[in-house]
Enzyme design. Structure first.
Site, mmCIF file in Angstrom:
data_model
loop_
_atom_site.group_PDB
_atom_site.id
_atom_site.type_symbol
_atom_site.label_atom_id
_atom_site.label_comp_id
_atom_site.label_asym_id
_atom_site.label_seq_id
_atom_site.Cartn_x
_atom_site.Cartn_y
_atom_site.Cartn_z
ATOM 1 N N CYS A 2 0.828 -1.214 0.000
ATOM 2 C CA CYS A 2 0.000 0.000 0.000
ATOM 3 C C CYS A 2 0.861 1.262 0.000
ATOM 4 O O CYS A 2 1.965 1.270 0.541
ATOM 5 C CB CYS A 2 -0.876 0.042 1.227
ATOM 6 S SG CYS A 2 -1.912 -1.394 1.414
ATOM 7 N N ARG A 27 5.127 -0.099 -6.181
ATOM 8 C CA ARG A 27 5.104 -0.895 -4.953
ATOM 9 C C ARG A 27 4.110 -2.048 -5.043
ATOM 10 O O ARG A 27 4.125 -2.940 -4.204
ATOM 11 C CB ARG A 27 4.754 -0.003 -3.762
ATOM 12 C CG ARG A 27 5.702 1.176 -3.607
ATOM 13 C CD ARG A 27 5.291 2.037 -2.461
ATOM 14 N NE ARG A 27 5.471 1.322 -1.212
ATOM 15 C CZ ARG A 27 6.593 1.295 -0.512
ATOM 16 N NH1 ARG A 27 7.636 1.946 -0.945
ATOM 17 N NH2 ARG A 27 6.672 0.626 0.599
ATOM 18 N N TRP A 74 -3.143 -2.612 -1.469
ATOM 19 C CA TRP A 74 -2.792 -3.995 -1.813
ATOM 20 C C TRP A 74 -3.594 -4.841 -0.841
ATOM 21 O O TRP A 74 -3.338 -4.828 0.365
ATOM 22 C CB TRP A 74 -1.290 -4.184 -1.615
ATOM 23 C CG TRP A 74 -0.697 -5.392 -2.249
ATOM 24 C CD1 TRP A 74 -0.244 -5.499 -3.538
ATOM 25 C CD2 TRP A 74 -0.435 -6.662 -1.637
ATOM 26 N NE1 TRP A 74 0.266 -6.744 -3.757
ATOM 27 C CE2 TRP A 74 0.159 -7.486 -2.614
ATOM 28 C CE3 TRP A 74 -0.653 -7.194 -0.370
ATOM 29 C CZ2 TRP A 74 0.551 -8.800 -2.364
ATOM 30 C CZ3 TRP A 74 -0.274 -8.500 -0.117
ATOM 31 C CH2 TRP A 74 0.324 -9.286 -1.111
ATOM 32 N N ASN A 100 -1.948 2.370 6.015
ATOM 33 C CA ASN A 100 -1.121 1.204 5.674
ATOM 34 C C ASN A 100 -0.853 0.456 6.972
ATOM 35 O O ASN A 100 -0.646 1.083 8.006
ATOM 36 C CB ASN A 100 0.242 1.618 5.117
ATOM 37 C CG ASN A 100 0.134 2.220 3.743
ATOM 38 O OD1 ASN A 100 -0.927 2.207 3.132
ATOM 39 N ND2 ASN A 100 1.244 2.749 3.255
ATOM 40 N N GLY A 101 -0.800 -0.855 6.904
ATOM 41 C CA GLY A 101 -0.539 -1.634 8.111
ATOM 42 C C GLY A 101 -1.734 -2.502 8.428
ATOM 43 O O GLY A 101 -2.617 -2.701 7.590
ATOM 44 N N GLU A 481 19.518 -16.554 -7.617
ATOM 45 C CA GLU A 481 19.047 -15.203 -7.950
ATOM 46 C C GLU A 481 18.647 -15.114 -9.425
ATOM 47 O O GLU A 481 17.633 -14.495 -9.772
ATOM 48 C CB GLU A 481 20.151 -14.188 -7.596
ATOM 49 C CG GLU A 481 19.902 -12.750 -8.032
ATOM 50 C CD GLU A 481 18.655 -12.112 -7.456
ATOM 51 O OE1 GLU A 481 17.976 -12.723 -6.607
ATOM 52 O OE2 GLU A 481 18.325 -10.991 -7.888
ATOM 53 N N LYS A 485 14.935 -14.044 -10.694
ATOM 54 C CA LYS A 485 14.665 -12.914 -11.605
ATOM 55 C C LYS A 485 13.798 -13.365 -12.768
ATOM 56 O O LYS A 485 12.844 -12.683 -13.150
ATOM 57 C CB LYS A 485 15.971 -12.317 -12.161
ATOM 58 C CG LYS A 485 16.795 -11.508 -11.218
ATOM 59 C CD LYS A 485 16.228 -10.162 -10.834
ATOM 60 C CE LYS A 485 15.388 -10.230 -9.598
ATOM 61 N NZ LYS A 485 15.977 -10.071 -8.322
ATOM 62 N N GLU A 488 10.167 -14.043 -11.585
ATOM 63 C CA GLU A 488 9.407 -12.864 -11.175
ATOM 64 C C GLU A 488 8.859 -12.057 -12.325
ATOM 65 O O GLU A 488 7.737 -11.570 -12.269
ATOM 66 C CB GLU A 488 10.326 -11.913 -10.385
ATOM 67 C CG GLU A 488 10.587 -12.301 -8.992
ATOM 68 C CD GLU A 488 11.470 -11.267 -8.344
ATOM 69 O OE1 GLU A 488 11.026 -10.660 -7.376
ATOM 70 O OE2 GLU A 488 12.606 -11.047 -8.813
ATOM 71 N N HIS A 504 21.612 -35.382 -8.121
ATOM 72 C CA HIS A 504 20.817 -35.997 -7.054
ATOM 73 C C HIS A 504 19.320 -35.803 -7.294
ATOM 74 O O HIS A 504 18.530 -35.969 -6.374
ATOM 75 C CB HIS A 504 21.228 -35.413 -5.698
ATOM 76 C CG HIS A 504 22.656 -35.682 -5.369
ATOM 77 N ND1 HIS A 504 23.124 -36.935 -5.031
ATOM 78 C CD2 HIS A 504 23.752 -34.876 -5.391
ATOM 79 C CE1 HIS A 504 24.431 -36.883 -4.824
ATOM 80 N NE2 HIS A 504 24.829 -35.637 -5.052
ATOM 81 N N LYS A 603 6.644 -4.266 -4.096
ATOM 82 C CA LYS A 603 8.054 -3.900 -3.932
ATOM 83 C C LYS A 603 8.509 -4.071 -2.493
ATOM 84 O O LYS A 603 9.598 -4.535 -2.234
ATOM 85 C CB LYS A 603 8.263 -2.451 -4.385
ATOM 86 C CG LYS A 603 9.694 -1.966 -4.284
ATOM 87 C CD LYS A 603 10.622 -2.746 -5.176
ATOM 88 C CE LYS A 603 12.072 -2.338 -5.046
ATOM 89 N NZ LYS A 603 12.960 -3.346 -5.650
HETATM 90 C C1 F6R Z 1 13.149 -9.964 -5.715
HETATM 91 C C2 F6R Z 1 12.865 -9.033 -4.659
HETATM 92 C C3 F6R Z 1 12.377 -9.569 -3.366
HETATM 93 C C4 F6R Z 1 13.027 -8.797 -2.218
HETATM 94 C C5 F6R Z 1 12.447 -9.242 -0.882
HETATM 95 C C6 F6R Z 1 13.126 -8.544 0.275
HETATM 96 O O1 F6R Z 1 13.555 -9.311 -6.878
HETATM 97 O O2 F6R Z 1 13.007 -7.861 -4.826
HETATM 98 O O3 F6R Z 1 12.626 -10.930 -3.258
HETATM 99 O O4 F6R Z 1 14.402 -9.000 -2.260
HETATM 100 O O5 F6R Z 1 11.077 -8.968 -0.852
HETATM 101 O O6 F6R Z 1 13.005 -7.160 0.164
HETATM 102 P P1 F6R Z 1 13.938 -6.183 0.962
HETATM 103 O O7 F6R Z 1 15.306 -6.317 0.428
HETATM 104 O O8 F6R Z 1 13.359 -4.827 0.742
HETATM 105 O O9 F6R Z 1 13.878 -6.612 2.406
#
Ligand code: F6R
Length: 608
Positions: A2, A27, A74, A100-101, A481, A485, A488, A504, A603
């Site tokens: 949010c 976000r 959200w 928010n929250g 990673e 990527k 996502e 394995h 985000k």
């Molecule tokens: C993936 C991504 C998420 C964040 C995760 C932690 O591309 O961005 O997996 O890494 O939500 O977020 P932060 O780093 O803000 O704690």
């Protein structure tokens, strides 16, 4: 997740609110709304869907007002719908709230208020706040908000407006970020500075239990416990153009290309070449503790967790610390080894990730020293930690983290270097590491120059529905990673695997339709990775290799190769992962995906 924006001043509020909401779109959200006071009446427009739908509706009904607030929601309690979208109002719509929250005791409050005749029109937890404020209101809005919030348990960043107070708005924070922007005869509020960076760079970070009353020319901060607080505005280092696309098609692509700069910024002023050591000012006050420490626990989520996994190998190489890396959301279910003196390092781009914060609170209860590696200045994690290091990476808008991941890796190497040099690490080794770190920006640029070639490779693989990413040792977290990527932003199924684990189980999946991306930069595991690649080749699997420049042997097994420059073995994976970011990006382009706002993702994940 949010987002909140608020405005009070001498300009038309609606365009400012809408621009703020656009800035917060990254976000992740599923509905949006605004409220303004026009000729003594609170008017709101809200709807499920994108901010652009709100813009279209407001074009037909342009409000004239210099005070207002906006929200992107959200969904947590209740589906995305107009009734559940913010702002929420009391019965006669004289009070409105964006929040928010999570209000944890909202069911109890709702029952109590319903029993007293208050009628609810949404399924949300937020609506109780509007009714509670009405219940407490006797003419002074700030006092009513305070009294109402004293009855609330849970987390909030919220803004309140009252039709009879057209020249003031009240905001509060507990556990959910809220920042105040101080302009010229105008004040702004937001859950994220990106919302108003174009209007002012003077900010006041609200702290937990702060209640702020805003008028166009002043802000007054109080606490829930009725304590007056004097807090001056500070200048934020982020620049307005950092939240622009600057000619790039997506924020993700822009941020991938920013990495030579973000690494330079992460290293700037922190390396002492002649002594082969790093100096991290943010850790100075805990340096004695760190010199004595034996046990480091790294805690984080998602991409930041993979930075932690990478760091474990580096810390084990450069220091004699015992290092554990924990997924934040899992840590609480384990009987961890954390005891007084343990150093717990939280890694987070946003500094607001609820799981990481909860895990750190738990560690603190057990007597750990809390450190943070955080990008967003003033974020919750930067406040709950004893000491820490900032990325200085500028705003990361793309939902998929890219530039902050590589910055985290580089900074973690610096922390390991610093601690290693207090123990057995020789000055000459330290000097080599400093030189290796300083080469990173150029090495990343070398990978970025291959963007067109990576794009063509991606074009010839984007039709596959499954991928395996392989790496050993330092490259194993990068394989994870790379797979994340791809998942996502392109929704292609991908698995990251420690190369030695392949036989394995994972190898069962390999055939002509199941390609593999192999991280095969030159290090002590290279020969083994090459054997793994042979095993894939003999099963007809297509392969892309990320290899060290000059490696010709790899061409015998890989179908496509992306080269990265040679460096110390533990530093090569950093430019290598940039190649994986570009690969994921171009696969998503081929599949026409919404790269900056991937489905179902937010985000900054502020709920556990
Ligand atoms: C993936 C991504 C998420 C964040 C995760 C932690 O591309 O961005 O997996 O890494 O939500 O977020 P932060 O780093 O803000 O704690």
């Amino acid at each position: 997740m949010c987002g909140i924006v608020g405005y009070i001043g001498n300009k038309h509020a609606v365009p400012i609110l809408l621009e703020g909401l656009h800035r917060l779109e990254y976000r992740g959200y599923d509905s949006a709304g605004i409220a303004v006071i026009e000729r003594g009446e609170l008017c709101r427009v809200r709807m499920p869907g994108k901010v652009n739908s709100l813009v279209a509706q407001l074009a037909e009904r342009p409000f004239e007002s210099t005070i207002g607030m906006g929200h992107t929601r959200w969904a947590t309690h209740g589906k995305p719908s107009e009734a559940n979208a913010h702002p929420h109002a009391n019965g006669d719509e004289t009070i409105m709230v964006v929040h928010n929250g999570i209000i944890e005791n909202y069911q109890t409050l709702r029952e109590q208020l319903s029993a007293r005749g208050y009628r609810f029109s949404s399924e949300t937890d937020t609506e109780v706040v509007a009714h509670l404020i009405e219940d407490e209101y006797t003419g002074d809005l700030t006092q009513a908000v305070k009294r109402a919030l004293r009855k609330v348990t849970g987390t909030y960043g919220l803004v309140v407006m009252h039709a009879q107070h057209p020249r003031e708005m009240v905001a509060a924070r507990r556990g959910s970020p809220m920042v105040l922007g101080v302009g010229d005869h105008e004040m702004l509020l937001a859950s994220d500075v990106a919302a108003f960076l174009r209007l002012t760079d003077r900010v006041v970070y609200l702290e937990d239990d702060d209640i702020v009353t805003l008028r166009a020319d002043e802000y007054v901060i109080d606490t829930l416990a009725d304590k007056h607080v004097e807090r001056e505005a500070e200048r934020i280092e982020w620049q307005a153009d950092e939240v622009e696309l600057n000619g790039f098609r997506h924020y993700m692509l822009k941020e991938i290309h920013e990495q030579p700069d973000t690494i330079t910024n992460a290293l700037r002023g922190r390396l002492i070449a002649s002594e082969g050591i790093a100096h991290l000012g943010g850790l100075d006050k805990v340096l004695n503790h760190l010199k004595e420490a034996q046990h480091l626990v790294i805690v984080s989520c998602g991409t930041s967790y993979y930075a932690g996994l990478y760091a474990r190998y580096v810390f084990e190489r450069l220091t004699d610390l015992v290092v554990e890396v924990e997924i934040a959301s899992e840590m609480r279910y384990r009987k961890t080894n954390i005891r007084p003196g343990t150093v717990v390092l939280g890694i987070s781009q946003s500094g607001e990730t609820a799981d990481t914060i909860a895990a750190m609170h738990e560690a603190s209860r057990k007597g750990a020293l809390l450190l943070g590696l955080v990008n967003v200045v003033g974020s919750t994690m930067s406040r709950i930690t004893e000491a820490g290091v900032y990325n200085h990476g500028g705003p990361e808008i793309g939902v998929a983290s890219t530039k902050i991941f590589t910055s985290q890796c580089a900074i973690l190497v610096m922390i390991a270097l610093l601690l290693g040099r207090f123990k057995h690490l020789a000055v000459t080794d330290g000097m080599e590491i400093v030189a290796g770190l300083e080469r990173l920006p150029t090495h990343i640029s070398t990978v970025l120059k291959q963007a067109d070639a990576i794009r063509s490779i991606a074009a010839s693989y984007a039709q596959y529905d499954n991928f395996l990413f392989l790496g050993r040792k330092y490259n194993y977290p990068m394989a994870l990673e790379g797979a994340l990527k791809l998942k996502e932003i392109s929704y292609i199924h991908a698995e990251g695997c420690a190369a030695g684990e392949m036989k394995h189980g994972f190898i069962a999946m390999i055939d002509q339709r199941f390609p593999t991306v192999c991280l095969a930069t030159k290090d002590m595991t290279y020969d083994k990775v090459l054997s793994n690649m042979q095993e894939i080749k003999s099963r007809g699997g297509k392969m892309i290799a990320i290899a060290t420049e000059g490696d010709e042997e790899i061409a015998e097994v890989a179908d496509d190769i992306i080269y990265t420059p040679p460096n110390l073995d533990f530093l090569q994976p950093i430019p290598a992962v940039v190649a994986l970011q570009l690969f994921a990006y171009y696969c998503a382009i081929e599949r026409d995906c919404d790269i900056d706002q991937p489905r179902n993702l937010a985000k900054s994940v502020t709920v556990e």
